[in-house]
Design an enzyme around this catalytic site. Structure first.
Site, PDB file in Angstrom:
ATOM      1  N   ARG A   1       0.815  -1.226   0.000  1.00 47.48           N
ATOM      2  CA  ARG A   1       0.000   0.000   0.000  1.00 47.48           C
ATOM      3  C   ARG A   1       0.842   1.267   0.000  1.00 47.48           C
ATOM      4  O   ARG A   1       0.402   2.297  -0.478  1.00 47.48           O
ATOM      5  CB  ARG A   1      -0.928  -0.015   1.216  1.00 47.48           C
ATOM      6  CG  ARG A   1      -2.271  -0.613   0.869  1.00 47.48           C
ATOM      7  CD  ARG A   1      -3.281  -0.264   1.881  1.00 47.48           C
ATOM      8  NE  ARG A   1      -2.725  -0.511   3.212  1.00 47.48           N
ATOM      9  CZ  ARG A   1      -3.451  -0.817   4.277  1.00 47.48           C
ATOM     10  NH1 ARG A   1      -4.739  -0.887   4.178  1.00 47.48           N
ATOM     11  NH2 ARG A   1      -2.891  -1.028   5.440  1.00 47.48           N
TER      12      ARG A   1
ATOM     13  N   ILE B   1      -4.577  -4.789  -1.415  1.00 51.49           N
ATOM     14  CA  ILE B   1      -5.012  -6.187  -1.566  1.00 51.49           C
ATOM     15  C   ILE B   1      -6.523  -6.295  -1.750  1.00 51.49           C
ATOM     16  O   ILE B   1      -7.023  -7.186  -2.424  1.00 51.49           O
ATOM     17  CB  ILE B   1      -4.584  -7.003  -0.308  1.00 51.49           C
ATOM     18  CG1 ILE B   1      -3.066  -7.027  -0.157  1.00 51.49           C
ATOM     19  CG2 ILE B   1      -5.170  -8.405  -0.300  1.00 51.49           C
ATOM     20  CD1 ILE B   1      -2.332  -7.865  -1.138  1.00 51.49           C
TER      21      ILE B   1
ATOM     22  N   LYS C   1       3.798 -18.627   6.407  1.00 48.74           N
ATOM     23  CA  LYS C   1       3.139 -19.041   7.639  1.00 48.74           C
ATOM     24  C   LYS C   1       2.631 -17.817   8.385  1.00 48.74           C
ATOM     25  O   LYS C   1       3.167 -16.740   8.160  1.00 48.74           O
ATOM     26  CB  LYS C   1       4.069 -19.887   8.497  1.00 48.74           C
ATOM     27  CG  LYS C   1       5.208 -19.091   9.150  1.00 48.74           C
ATOM     28  CD  LYS C   1       5.796 -19.810  10.323  1.00 48.74           C
ATOM     29  CE  LYS C   1       5.020 -19.520  11.590  1.00 48.74           C
ATOM     30  NZ  LYS C   1       5.789 -18.833  12.650  1.00 48.74           N
TER      31      LYS C   1
ATOM     32  N   ASP D   1       7.448 -23.404   4.945  1.00 48.17           N
ATOM     33  CA  ASP D   1       7.915 -23.554   6.323  1.00 48.17           C
ATOM     34  C   ASP D   1       9.424 -23.424   6.217  1.00 48.17           C
ATOM     35  O   ASP D   1      10.092 -24.322   5.685  1.00 48.17           O
ATOM     36  CB  ASP D   1       7.536 -24.924   6.892  1.00 48.17           C
ATOM     37  CG  ASP D   1       7.936 -25.022   8.354  1.00 48.17           C
ATOM     38  OD1 ASP D   1       9.074 -24.643   8.683  1.00 48.17           O
ATOM     39  OD2 ASP D   1       7.102 -25.444   9.167  1.00 48.17           O
ATOM     40  N   HIS D   2       9.968 -22.324   6.696  1.00 49.05           N
ATOM     41  CA  HIS D   2      11.375 -22.054   6.385  1.00 49.05           C
ATOM     42  C   HIS D   2      12.315 -23.083   7.022  1.00 49.05           C
ATOM     43  O   HIS D   2      13.454 -23.210   6.614  1.00 49.05           O
ATOM     44  CB  HIS D   2      11.754 -20.611   6.715  1.00 49.05           C
ATOM     45  CG  HIS D   2      11.968 -20.334   8.172  1.00 49.05           C
ATOM     46  ND1 HIS D   2      10.942 -20.099   9.037  1.00 49.05           N
ATOM     47  CD2 HIS D   2      13.098 -20.249   8.909  1.00 49.05           C
ATOM     48  CE1 HIS D   2      11.430 -19.887  10.255  1.00 49.05           C
ATOM     49  NE2 HIS D   2      12.741 -19.980  10.196  1.00 49.05           N
TER      50      HIS D   2
ATOM     51  N   LYS E   1      16.285 -25.193   5.650  1.00 45.53           N
ATOM     52  CA  LYS E   1      17.586 -25.208   6.335  1.00 45.53           C
ATOM     53  C   LYS E   1      18.413 -26.379   5.819  1.00 45.53           C
ATOM     54  O   LYS E   1      17.902 -27.494   5.690  1.00 45.53           O
ATOM     55  CB  LYS E   1      17.386 -25.298   7.861  1.00 45.53           C
ATOM     56  CG  LYS E   1      16.734 -24.048   8.458  1.00 45.53           C
ATOM     57  CD  LYS E   1      16.672 -24.120   9.963  1.00 45.53           C
ATOM     58  CE  LYS E   1      15.818 -22.998  10.549  1.00 45.53           C
ATOM     59  NZ  LYS E   1      16.453 -21.692  10.593  1.00 45.53           N
TER      60      LYS E   1
ATOM     61  N   GLU F   1      15.152 -20.890  21.792  1.00 44.36           N
ATOM     62  CA  GLU F   1      15.537 -19.555  21.333  1.00 44.36           C
ATOM     63  C   GLU F   1      15.970 -18.721  22.528  1.00 44.36           C
ATOM     64  O   GLU F   1      15.356 -18.807  23.599  1.00 44.36           O
ATOM     65  CB  GLU F   1      14.365 -18.874  20.647  1.00 44.36           C
ATOM     66  CG  GLU F   1      13.957 -19.553  19.355  1.00 44.36           C
ATOM     67  CD  GLU F   1      12.930 -18.733  18.627  1.00 44.36           C
ATOM     68  OE1 GLU F   1      13.321 -17.965  17.744  1.00 44.36           O
ATOM     69  OE2 GLU F   1      11.736 -18.838  18.954  1.00 44.36           O
TER      70      GLU F   1
ATOM     71  N   HIS G   1       7.149 -25.811  12.524  1.00 46.54           N
ATOM     72  CA  HIS G   1       8.564 -26.201  12.528  1.00 46.54           C
ATOM     73  C   HIS G   1       8.837 -27.509  13.277  1.00 46.54           C
ATOM     74  O   HIS G   1       9.524 -28.390  12.763  1.00 46.54           O
ATOM     75  CB  HIS G   1       9.411 -25.091  13.142  1.00 46.54           C
ATOM     76  CG  HIS G   1       9.143 -23.728  12.560  1.00 46.54           C
ATOM     77  ND1 HIS G   1       8.879 -23.528  11.223  1.00 46.54           N
ATOM     78  CD2 HIS G   1       9.095 -22.503  13.131  1.00 46.54           C
ATOM     79  CE1 HIS G   1       8.685 -22.238  11.007  1.00 46.54           C
ATOM     80  NE2 HIS G   1       8.808 -21.596  12.144  1.00 46.54           N
TER      81      HIS G   1
ATOM     82  N   LYS H   1      10.879 -19.496  24.130  1.00 44.56           N
ATOM     83  CA  LYS H   1      11.591 -18.217  23.999  1.00 44.56           C
ATOM     84  C   LYS H   1      12.332 -17.953  25.308  1.00 44.56           C
ATOM     85  O   LYS H   1      11.982 -18.526  26.350  1.00 44.56           O
ATOM     86  CB  LYS H   1      10.593 -17.071  23.792  1.00 44.56           C
ATOM     87  CG  LYS H   1       9.739 -17.192  22.540  1.00 44.56           C
ATOM     88  CD  LYS H   1      10.365 -16.497  21.369  1.00 44.56           C
ATOM     89  CE  LYS H   1       9.438 -16.493  20.168  1.00 44.56           C
ATOM     90  NZ  LYS H   1      10.162 -16.555  18.905  1.00 44.56           N
TER      91      LYS H   1
END
Ligand code: BG6
Length: 484
Positions: free
Chosen positions: A43, A86, A147, A176-177, A181, A215, A239, A329
């Protein structure tokens, strides 16, 4: 063959942090198909030059040492911008004209990358359909969907339905990244290009499997999103279950999208659904201290920032072998690893004083960082009678290979352009994954929930997580990777 990558959500964080650097580095390595262009849509009323300028700064930052001004200039000359909303069909029609003009004729393969807020996916897909942009009569058309794919089973089914009204499944690439990997792909190689692991990859030799994605970072400025999501939606549905599928699947007959995905879905389908007392017994949830003070988090938030699950795969290979999954986390360190914990030898004939129990063998697959594999085993301490000690054989990608580990998005973008969906989730896969997570989410809102315990920042989760493992005669592999 010409390719056009159209990124919706061009002014967003993912575009500047991941997508553009990945496309640029592919260009620099000479891997992008010839005649590839990138068109950003969002936008914001950028001019073409303003967007290029902004991307120059962000790519320099995120591509780091690999950034090269001359090759960037060349790449940037194929980057275009089109402001668009969009929700507005006429903006898609204008985009369609711009794409036709840029491509200068039919035949180009187009990738529509949805990197917008997930709330806009359905509208974007509907307008791609209504404006004729999904029509394949003038070239291949594919849609890449970031995702999260839904927030529960029902919304994922609705999104699949809306997507299939416009695109055939073979045109749809759900990212899904984690699958991009290198070390996750290497799991397939480890298991299926070697013959020494597979015979030991089953209930006869394996006691249990641990999959940890820890993480160190906290939720940072994403608290607004995270508090509605929590660790199960944010990390497990996608993941962690992907890592579980890759670890547990049978060998696909061929390395091709449907063969691989058929085997992966079979694993999910055989996961035993939890009921009744299972939720309190087989799940642990935690929240790091101070989470409720983060901006955007209600002071009584019940959102879990840590979870551990014990899952059972009811098939011949895995019957009786628990899969422990955990993620959180604000934990001790950043480490993603898969630990295959082998059984102890049936009889231990080497006694070390009163000690009869030795650490059993472990195969540790280090997904990130310090990517590598370690095999832990017992060895004799020289000149000390029959004293034993645990040691390991250690393979490290960094020691063995030169060059930088590519970011997952490079591989995934290239695969989408080349039409290889092996490392993308299929519609049934995401739905079955939600059907595993949904009942846990529901139970956690009910009296069947295990207590939500807090844990100090920088710990391996709540104390109950360790106690839970101990009560089962097991122990988490709490080791931060040693970087070489
Ligand atoms: C994302 C989650 O999908 O994955 C984030 O939304 C998480 O919360 C991230 O931090 C982890 O990815 P990686 O590649 O850094 O392990």
């Amino acid at each position: 063959m010409a390719h056009t990558v159209v990124i919706f959500g061009a002014s967003g964080d993912l575009t500047s942090r991941k997508l553009i650097p990945a496309l640029y580095l592919l260009h620099q390595k000479g891997r992008l198909p010839k005649d590839t262009r990138v068109v950003g849509v969002s936008r914001t009323k950028f001019t073409q030059d303003a967007w290029r300028q902004e991307l120059t700064a962000t790519t320099q930052k995120f591509a780091g040492k690999e950034f090269d001004a001359a090759s960037w200039q060349k790449f940037a000359s194929s980057v275009f911008y089109q402001p668009g909303d969009i929700d507005k069909l006429d903006h898609f029609q204008a985009l369609s004209q711009q794409l036709d003009a840029l491509e200068g004729g039919p035949g180009a393969t187009r990738i529509y990358y949805l990197s917008t807020s997930p709330a806009l996916y359905t509208a974007a897909i509907a307008n791609l359909g209504a404006s004729g942009l999904a029509d394949e009569s003038r070239g291949v058309r594919r849609v890449v969907i970031e995702k999260p794919f839904g927030t529960d089973l029902r919304s994922a089914q609705e999104l699949n339905r809306a997507t299939h009204q416009v695109f055939a499944e073979k045109q749809v690439y759900r990212i899904d990244h984690y699958l991009g990997k290198e070390t996750v792909q290497n799991m397939l190689v480890l298991r299926f290009a070697n013959s020494i692991f597979e015979p030991l990859w089953n209930r006869r030799y394996i006691d249990h499997v641990q999959i940890t994605v820890a993480e160190e970072v906290d939720v940072g400025r994403r608290a607004g999103y995270y508090d509605h999501s929590g660790v199960l939606r944010d990390m497990f549905q996608n993941h962690l279950l992907q890592l579980l599928m890759i670890t547990a699947m049978e060998a696909p007959a061929r390395f091709s999208a449907d063969f691989i995905r058929d085997e992966k879905v079979k694993v999910l389908r055989t996961i035993k659904q939890m009921t009744g007392g299972d939720f309190a017994r087989d799940t642990v949830r935690g929240q790091y201290e101070g989470y409720r003070q983060a901006e955007g988090v209600p002071p009584d938030s019940q959102t879990a920032t840590f979870a551990a699950l014990k899952l059972h795969i009811d098939n011949w290979r895995w019957q009786g072998v628990p899969f422990y999954l955990r993620s959180g986390k604000a934990m001790s360190c950043r480490t993603s690893q898969i630990v295959i914990q082998y059984r102890e030898p049936p009889i231990m004939m080497f006694r070390d004083g009163p000690r009869t129990h030795m650490d059993a063998n472990k195969l540790v697959i280090q997904i990130q960082p310090a990517e590598g594999i370690q095999l832990h085993f017992q060895t004799k301490v020289p000149d000390a009678g029959m004293k034993l000690r645990s040691t390991d054989l250690d393979f490290s990608f960094a020691r063995e290979f030169t060059g930088v580990m590519p970011d997952s998005y490079q591989r995934l973008l290239l695969d989408a352009m080349n039409g290889d969906a092996s490392l993308f989730a299929r519609s049934d896969e995401v739905e079955v994954a939600w059907s595993i997570i949904d009942p846990i989410l529901a139970a956690w809102q009910s009296p069947a929930a295990p207590p939500l315990e807090t844990y100090p920042i920088g710990d391996w989760g709540p104390a109950s997580s360790d106690a839970w493992m101990k009560a089962q005669g097991r122990e988490w592999f709490d080791v931060c990777p040693v970087l070489h």
